[in-house]
Design a protein around this motif. Structure first.
Motif, PDB file in Angstrom:
ATOM      1  N   UNK A 297       0.865  -1.186   0.000  1.00 44.54           N
ATOM      2  CA  UNK A 297       0.000   0.000   0.000  1.00 44.54           C
ATOM      3  C   UNK A 297       0.900   1.234   0.000  1.00 44.54           C
ATOM      4  N   UNK A 298       1.412   1.649  -1.147  1.00 46.00           N
ATOM      5  CA  UNK A 298       2.454   2.676  -1.160  1.00 46.00           C
ATOM      6  C   UNK A 298       1.953   4.113  -1.026  1.00 46.00           C
TER       7      UNK A 298
ATOM      8  N   UNK B 106       3.631  -9.033  -6.228  1.00 48.73           N
ATOM      9  CA  UNK B 106       3.097  -7.974  -5.367  1.00 48.73           C
ATOM     10  C   UNK B 106       1.919  -7.324  -6.054  1.00 48.73           C
ATOM     11  N   UNK B 107       0.825  -7.174  -5.324  1.00 58.07           N
ATOM     12  CA  UNK B 107      -0.309  -6.376  -5.777  1.00 58.07           C
ATOM     13  C   UNK B 107      -0.130  -4.973  -5.213  1.00 58.07           C
ATOM     14  N   UNK B 108      -0.270  -3.959  -6.048  1.00 59.58           N
ATOM     15  CA  UNK B 108      -0.014  -2.574  -5.657  1.00 59.58           C
ATOM     16  C   UNK B 108      -1.341  -1.856  -5.477  1.00 59.58           C
ATOM     17  N   UNK B 109      -1.642  -1.482  -4.248  1.00 56.51           N
ATOM     18  CA  UNK B 109      -2.889  -0.807  -3.932  1.00 56.51           C
ATOM     19  C   UNK B 109      -2.853   0.639  -4.430  1.00 56.51           C
TER      20      UNK B 109
ATOM     21  N   UNK C  21      -3.432  -1.987  -8.994  1.00 58.05           N
ATOM     22  CA  UNK C  21      -4.817  -1.522  -8.893  1.00 58.05           C
ATOM     23  C   UNK C  21      -4.855  -0.141  -9.563  1.00 58.05           C
ATOM     24  N   UNK C  22      -5.251  -0.119 -10.818  1.00 57.16           N
ATOM     25  CA  UNK C  22      -5.208   1.111 -11.618  1.00 57.16           C
ATOM     26  C   UNK C  22      -6.608   1.386 -12.171  1.00 57.16           C
TER      27      UNK C  22
END
Length: 533
Positions: free
Chosen positions: A108-109, A207-210, A260-261
């Motif tokens: 969750x960056x 990795x899934x990027x929130x 997640x875009x």
């Protein structure tokens, strides 16, 4: 614990993978305290192997105050005590891999928890303030927020700035407990690259990027003006340098990213999928599309077209931890999904929704690319309308109580029909409704017509048939309201969304059907088949 299953094309496994989303808190409770945990997941790994998935994506399992279901991370290098320990996570990753199942974690960056050491030091006036967005307010006495940006939770009615006793304000696109990071600061970039290495070293495959399009902000933090480009905080060009840097980290470990875009501009969306950036991104067009043949075909065509220029595979998903469950949504008059349309008391037809969800499962699993399955989809779980006193989701409270929130799709899973709490474990953190045990996995395992049996059969076919997964798709002539397409190796998928039965195209084998054909061998409404031509 079961035998590992050979995967197709190991080096590009992610292009055709079926990835199962695990919301740990609601999956399985191993210690009986009512909260799902890693021990519960480890105990259910044989179930996941038998289901036939290629990978597991875990929602955030890190130490967190849980102000937003774990998306407020206080420490990326430790597991939240409610879920277990880092050692257990390492065992889970290894045990899953022995069964041929890879692991993806969630990063969750955009923000951290307000309990993160950096933010606590910033509140104390330390130099860590530079790692966030602190600003003086506007107005004669600084009493007005620094700008007018709308919240990502409840629109412009909710503030994205919180004022501190010293008069300064800090930015949080989500809840006040989730302060946004300043991605112009090199320490923020360095820390996240080290976090990626930390988890790749522990064996995760991806990795899934929130909220992947929100990290970069215009340093001047100007007001938001509808339609003005570039947007001050969404899809800024600076993001691509960040993800190119991340890609070099992932490549060193043969790791992959899914972003997640949410972007309406297909050309700008595709930029995130260039060969030196993210591998894949979630397909929200398909997820939110109504049960309508024309709309679905358009969504499929547009999805494939926007991925083609960059050579990235599409992803397909019917449901996740944020949206209304498929069985319930497809049983409603409005079968699309829109956050703003969620309301208490929306009527649904469970039998119709289930029939459509079964057909949609075969549709999504036949499309080119990878597929995500949210836990419980394979059990045909409906959305639960929870008692008001049980709701915990901040989206509900920030809407003033009008939005039912997202907890209805997060109710703990039913495993054993005759066990207390349907075999989940202890008294669940969200209450299970009456009749929940009717959906239990053990009961469905014994029923060849159940949703679970359909998913197991479909994943078995998909895994053994090289014509499915990544590759070309060709539309076939079909009556109005019917989707029909060919994959390679003579495989066909036909979905009838019309109101009358339709004749099947010529074929030599009925491979799989979401419901029985009618007495004339025609395909009934809201039914899908896989055929061999």
């Amino acid at each position: 614990m079961g035998q590992p299953r050979p995967a197709r094309n190991q080096s590009a496994w992610w292009r055709s993978a079926v990835i199962y989303q695990v919301y740990v808190r609601s999956f399985a409770d191993g210690d009986g305290d009512g909260t799902g945990d890693l021990a519960g997941v480890r105990a259910r790994l044989p179930y996941l192997a038998e289901l036939g998935v290629d990978a597991l994506w875990f929602n955030p399992w890190y130490r967190s105050p849980m102000a937003d279901g774990g998306y407020d991370v206080a420490d990326y290098r430790s597991i939240d005590p409610a879920f277990g320990t880092l050692a257990e996570a390492e065992k889970l990753i290894a045990e899953a891999r022995e069964l041929g199942i890879r692991t993806l974690v969630d990063i969750v960056p955009n923000h951290v928890s307000d309990q993160h050491p950096w933010f606590q030091a910033a509140l104390a006036g330390g130099p860590e303030r530079e790692l966030f967005h602190f600003r003086p307010g506007r107005g004669e006495h600084g009493e007005l927020p620094p700008n007018d940006w709308p919240s990502q939770f409840a629109g412009s009615a909710e503030p994205v700035w919180t004022r501190l006793p010293d008069g300064d304000w800090y930015l949080h696109l989500f809840t006040p407990e989730q302060p946004d990071l300043n991605w112009e600061h090199p320490a923020v970039r360095q820390e996240h690259e080290e976090i990626l290495r930390f988890w790749f070293e522990r064996g995760v495959a991806g990795v899934r990027i929130d909220s992947a399009a929100l990290l970069a902000k215009d340093p001047d933090l100007p007001d938001y003006v509808e339609g003005r480009d570039p947007n001050p905080y969404v899809d800024r060009d600076e993001l691509h340098d960040i993800y190119r840097s991340w890609r070099s980290v992932a490549d060193a470990y043969d790791g992959i990213f899914v972003g997640e875009v949410w972007l309406p501009d297909t050309e700008r969306f595709a930029r995130y999928l260039r060969p030196d950036e993210l591998h894949t991104a979630f397909n929200f067009s398909f997820l939110s599309c109504p049960w309508d043949a024309g709309r679905l075909r358009t969504s499929i065509d547009e999805t494939l077209a926007e991925h083609a220029p960059v050579g990235a595979p599409a992803t397909w998903v019917l449901c996740n931890h944020d949206v209304t469950r498929t069985v319930t949504r497809y049983g409603r008059t409005d079968t699309g999904f829109d956050f703003t349309a969620k309301a208490f008391g929306t009527p649904t037809d469970p039998a119709l929704g289930t029939r459509r969800a079964r057909a949609a499962a075969l549709l999504s699993l036949a499309l080119p690319g990878s597929v995500y399955v949210y836990q419980g989809e394979e059990l045909g779980l409906p959305e639960v309308e929870l008692p008001l006193e049980s709701i915990q989701d901040p989206m509900h409270f920030r809407s003033g109580g009008t939005d039912p929130g997202r907890d209805g799709c997060r109710v703990p899973l039913p495993w054993e029909a005759q066990a207390p709490y349907a075999g989940f474990g202890g008294d669940p953190w969200l209450p299970q409704p009456a009749g929940w045990a009717d959906h239990a996995a053990d009961r469905q395992s014994e029923d060849p017509t159940s949703m679970l049996s359909l998913y197991r059969a479909a994943l078995r076919v998909r895994r053994t048939e090289p014509g499915f997964g990544d590759g070309p798709l060709s539309w076939l002539p079909a009556p109005e309201g019917v989707l029909a397409f060919a994959r390679t190796d003579g495989l066909l998928c036909v979905v009838n969304l019309a109101e009358e039965p339709v004749e099947l195209p010529e074929h030599i084998e009925l491979v799989l059907s979401s419901a029985p054909l009618d007495v004339d061998g025609f395909l009934p409404p809201d039914t899908a088949v896989w055929l061999r031509a």
